[in-house]
Design a protein around this motif. Structure first.
Motif, PDB file in Angstrom:
ATOM      1  N   UNK A 191      26.964  11.866  84.793  1.00 39.89           N
ATOM      2  CA  UNK A 191      25.921  11.290  83.949  1.00 39.89           C
ATOM      3  C   UNK A 191      25.474   9.922  84.471  1.00 39.89           C
ATOM      4  N   UNK A 192      25.076   9.906  85.728  1.00 37.30           N
ATOM      5  CA  UNK A 192      24.552   8.695  86.364  1.00 37.30           C
ATOM      6  C   UNK A 192      23.072   8.904  86.674  1.00 37.30           C
ATOM      7  N   UNK A 193      22.251   7.903  86.350  1.00 35.91           N
ATOM      8  CA  UNK A 193      20.807   7.963  86.567  1.00 35.91           C
ATOM      9  C   UNK A 193      20.361   6.817  87.460  1.00 35.91           C
ATOM     10  N   UNK A 194      19.576   7.148  88.484  1.00 36.34           N
ATOM     11  CA  UNK A 194      18.900   6.155  89.309  1.00 36.34           C
ATOM     12  C   UNK A 194      17.411   6.250  89.000  1.00 36.34           C
ATOM     13  N   UNK A 195      16.806   5.145  88.587  1.00 40.34           N
ATOM     14  CA  UNK A 195      15.396   5.139  88.192  1.00 40.34           C
ATOM     15  C   UNK A 195      14.639   4.064  88.970  1.00 40.34           C
ATOM     16  N   UNK A 196      13.565   4.473  89.659  1.00 42.09           N
ATOM     17  CA  UNK A 196      12.756   3.555  90.459  1.00 42.09           C
ATOM     18  C   UNK A 196      13.611   2.791  91.471  1.00 42.09           C
ATOM     19  N   UNK A 197      14.484   3.494  92.118  1.00 39.69           N
ATOM     20  CA  UNK A 197      15.395   2.876  93.080  1.00 39.69           C
ATOM     21  C   UNK A 197      15.088   3.306  94.512  1.00 39.69           C
ATOM     22  N   UNK A 198      15.540   2.503  95.454  1.00 40.71           N
ATOM     23  CA  UNK A 198      15.573   2.893  96.857  1.00 40.71           C
ATOM     24  C   UNK A 198      17.023   3.107  97.251  1.00 40.71           C
ATOM     25  N   UNK A 199      17.327   4.303  97.721  1.00 38.80           N
ATOM     26  CA  UNK A 199      18.690   4.685  98.096  1.00 38.80           C
ATOM     27  C   UNK A 199      18.720   4.885  99.602  1.00 38.80           C
ATOM     28  N   UNK A 200      19.605   4.150 100.288  1.00 42.02           N
ATOM     29  CA  UNK A 200      19.641   4.152 101.746  1.00 42.02           C
ATOM     30  C   UNK A 200      21.042   4.518 102.219  1.00 42.02           C
ATOM     31  N   UNK A 201      21.136   5.523 103.114  1.00 39.34           N
ATOM     32  CA  UNK A 201      22.426   5.804 103.712  1.00 39.34           C
ATOM     33  C   UNK A 201      22.778   7.277 103.765  1.00 39.34           C
ATOM     34  N   UNK A 202      23.795   7.578 104.537  1.00 35.61           N
ATOM     35  CA  UNK A 202      24.200   8.953 104.805  1.00 35.61           C
ATOM     36  C   UNK A 202      24.995   9.577 103.663  1.00 35.61           C
ATOM     37  N   UNK A 203      24.834  10.875 103.503  1.00 31.51           N
ATOM     38  CA  UNK A 203      25.615  11.723 102.600  1.00 31.51           C
ATOM     39  C   UNK A 203      25.717  11.162 101.178  1.00 31.51           C
ATOM     40  N   UNK A 204      24.587  10.908 100.554  1.00 29.34           N
ATOM     41  CA  UNK A 204      24.633  10.360  99.200  1.00 29.34           C
ATOM     42  C   UNK A 204      24.774  11.442  98.133  1.00 29.34           C
ATOM     43  N   UNK A 205      25.403  11.087  97.026  1.00 30.10           N
ATOM     44  CA  UNK A 205      25.287  11.815  95.762  1.00 30.10           C
ATOM     45  C   UNK A 205      25.830  13.238  95.851  1.00 30.10           C
ATOM     46  N   UNK A 206      27.069  13.348  96.265  1.00 31.48           N
ATOM     47  CA  UNK A 206      27.725  14.647  96.389  1.00 31.48           C
ATOM     48  C   UNK A 206      28.782  14.831  95.304  1.00 31.48           C
ATOM     49  N   UNK A 207      28.996  16.090  94.918  1.00 29.23           N
ATOM     50  CA  UNK A 207      30.002  16.450  93.917  1.00 29.23           C
ATOM     51  C   UNK A 207      29.749  15.760  92.572  1.00 29.23           C
ATOM     52  N   UNK A 208      28.486  15.583  92.222  1.00 30.84           N
ATOM     53  CA  UNK A 208      28.116  14.882  90.988  1.00 30.84           C
ATOM     54  C   UNK A 208      27.860  15.876  89.849  1.00 30.84           C
ATOM     55  N   UNK A 209      28.013  15.395  88.633  1.00 34.49           N
ATOM     56  CA  UNK A 209      27.670  16.152  87.439  1.00 34.49           C
ATOM     57  C   UNK A 209      26.621  15.374  86.650  1.00 34.49           C
ATOM     58  N   UNK A 210      25.598  16.098  86.171  1.00 34.74           N
ATOM     59  CA  UNK A 210      24.542  15.503  85.345  1.00 34.74           C
ATOM     60  C   UNK A 210      23.909  14.294  86.034  1.00 34.74           C
ATOM     61  N   UNK A 211      23.618  14.435  87.304  1.00 31.46           N
ATOM     62  CA  UNK A 211      22.971  13.380  88.077  1.00 31.46           C
ATOM     63  C   UNK A 211      21.462  13.452  87.904  1.00 31.46           C
ATOM     64  N   UNK A 212      20.812  12.271  87.776  1.00 32.90           N
ATOM     65  CA  UNK A 212      19.360  12.213  87.667  1.00 32.90           C
ATOM     66  C   UNK A 212      18.810  11.151  88.614  1.00 32.90           C
ATOM     67  N   UNK A 213      17.736  11.506  89.309  1.00 34.45           N
ATOM     68  CA  UNK A 213      16.955  10.550  90.078  1.00 34.45           C
ATOM     69  C   UNK A 213      15.520  10.615  89.574  1.00 34.45           C
ATOM     70  N   UNK A 214      14.985   9.469  89.154  1.00 37.92           N
ATOM     71  CA  UNK A 214      13.636   9.393  88.611  1.00 37.92           C
ATOM     72  C   UNK A 214      12.809   8.469  89.500  1.00 37.92           C
TER      73      UNK A 214
END
Length: 288
Positions: free
Chosen positions: A197-220
């Motif tokens: 249950x993690x949300x990233x909103x209006x973000x810039x995400x930089x880097x390798x292999x992001x956001x794996x094995x997550x539950x209820x993940x949101x990117x807006x």
């Protein structure tokens, strides 16, 4: 209130158990090398003071620290304390804050490995920090305009909000739960694995292999740069505004992205939809 000004203290437990004291322009340093200057105190205000000895604020209640310096020798400065306000202060000793509650930090500079473990209800504004294992297992954090550099930050945190921040950090937000990151830049490898249950909103995400094995993940409305092998085995709903190098085996949900260099599907259980919508496309086209 008792006022103490322009003094130097170096003895053990120099001001042990004080109540209702204002300390101005004092130095906690010297050959006696005494520890725990303010241990078991309450209603303490410290202004324009210098700390070069260990463990000054343990088991204290209602502490205000302004315009002060804690050197690299000021180890474990605040532990087991509550109702703390820190402003315009350098916190440069290892493990500077732990097991504390109801903390406010503003306009301060932190260089402190293992800072902020098991802290509850903390705000930080207009500050910079360098650390490893920063804020581990802490809860109810609210950070605004914070710049951080280090490794293994925000692991196992819960119920927290970050706004207008810039994080350059490896392995951030692992096992984080109930977290929102808004209008921020997050740079680093292996972002937020195993989070929930993690949300990233209006973000810039930089880097390798992001956001794996997550539950209820949101990117807006997020940008992703240098992102390969993203979302492996994650439950995700994402709106991404930039091309992604590769996406691997997202388990469930839907990912909307302008372009994907490679989609890897070698797990039969990975059934999330990936939808491409390029700049010149008016209709969404299913990538895979």
């Amino acid at each position: 209130m008792t006022t103490i000004s322009n003094k130097t203290f170096d003895q053990e437990r120099a001001l042990y158990g004080v109540d209702s004291v204002i300390v101005n322009n004092c130095s906690f340093d010297g050959p006696a090398d005494g520890e725990s200057a303010f241990k078991e105190g309450k209603n303490i205000q410290v202004n324009d003071s210098f700390f070069n000895l260990r463990y000054p604020f343990w088991h204290d209640d209602n502490v205000v620290i302004n315009n002060s310096e804690m050197t690299e020798l000021c180890r474990a400065a605040l532990w087991y304390s509550k109702n703390i306000k820190i402003e315009n202060t350098k916190m440069h000793g290892i493990k500077a804050l732990r097991e504390c509650s109801d903390v406010e930090i503003k306009n301060s500079h932190i260089i402190s490995p293992e800072f902020g473990w098991s802290v509850n209800n903390m705000t930080m504004e207009n500050s910079t920090a360098e650390s490893e294992y920063f804020m581990m297992r802490s809860t109810n954090l609210n950070f605004k305009d914070v710049t951080f550099k280090g490794k293994y930050s925000f692991q196992y945190i819960e119920n927290s909000v970050f706004e207008n921040c810039r994080f350059d950090t490896k392995d951030a937000f692992w096992h984080a739960k109930n977290v929102v990151v808004r209008n921020s830049i997050v740079k680093g490898e292996y972002l937020a694995w195993y989070c929930e249950n993690v949300t990233f909103e209006n973000c810039t995400i930089i880097g390798t292999q992001p956001l794996c094995y997550c539950k209820e993940l949101k990117l807006i409305n997020c940008k992703m740069e240098e992102a390969d092998l993203a979302f492996e085995k994650s439950q995700v709903v994402a709106e991404i505004t930039t091309p992604v190098i590769s996406i691997k085996n997202p388990y469930s949900g839907k990912i909307i992205v302008p372009e994907v260099g490679e989609i890897i599907r070698d797990d039969m259980a990975a059934k999330a939809k990936i939808v491409c919508k390029g700049k010149n496309q008016t209709d969404k086209t299913h990538c895979a």
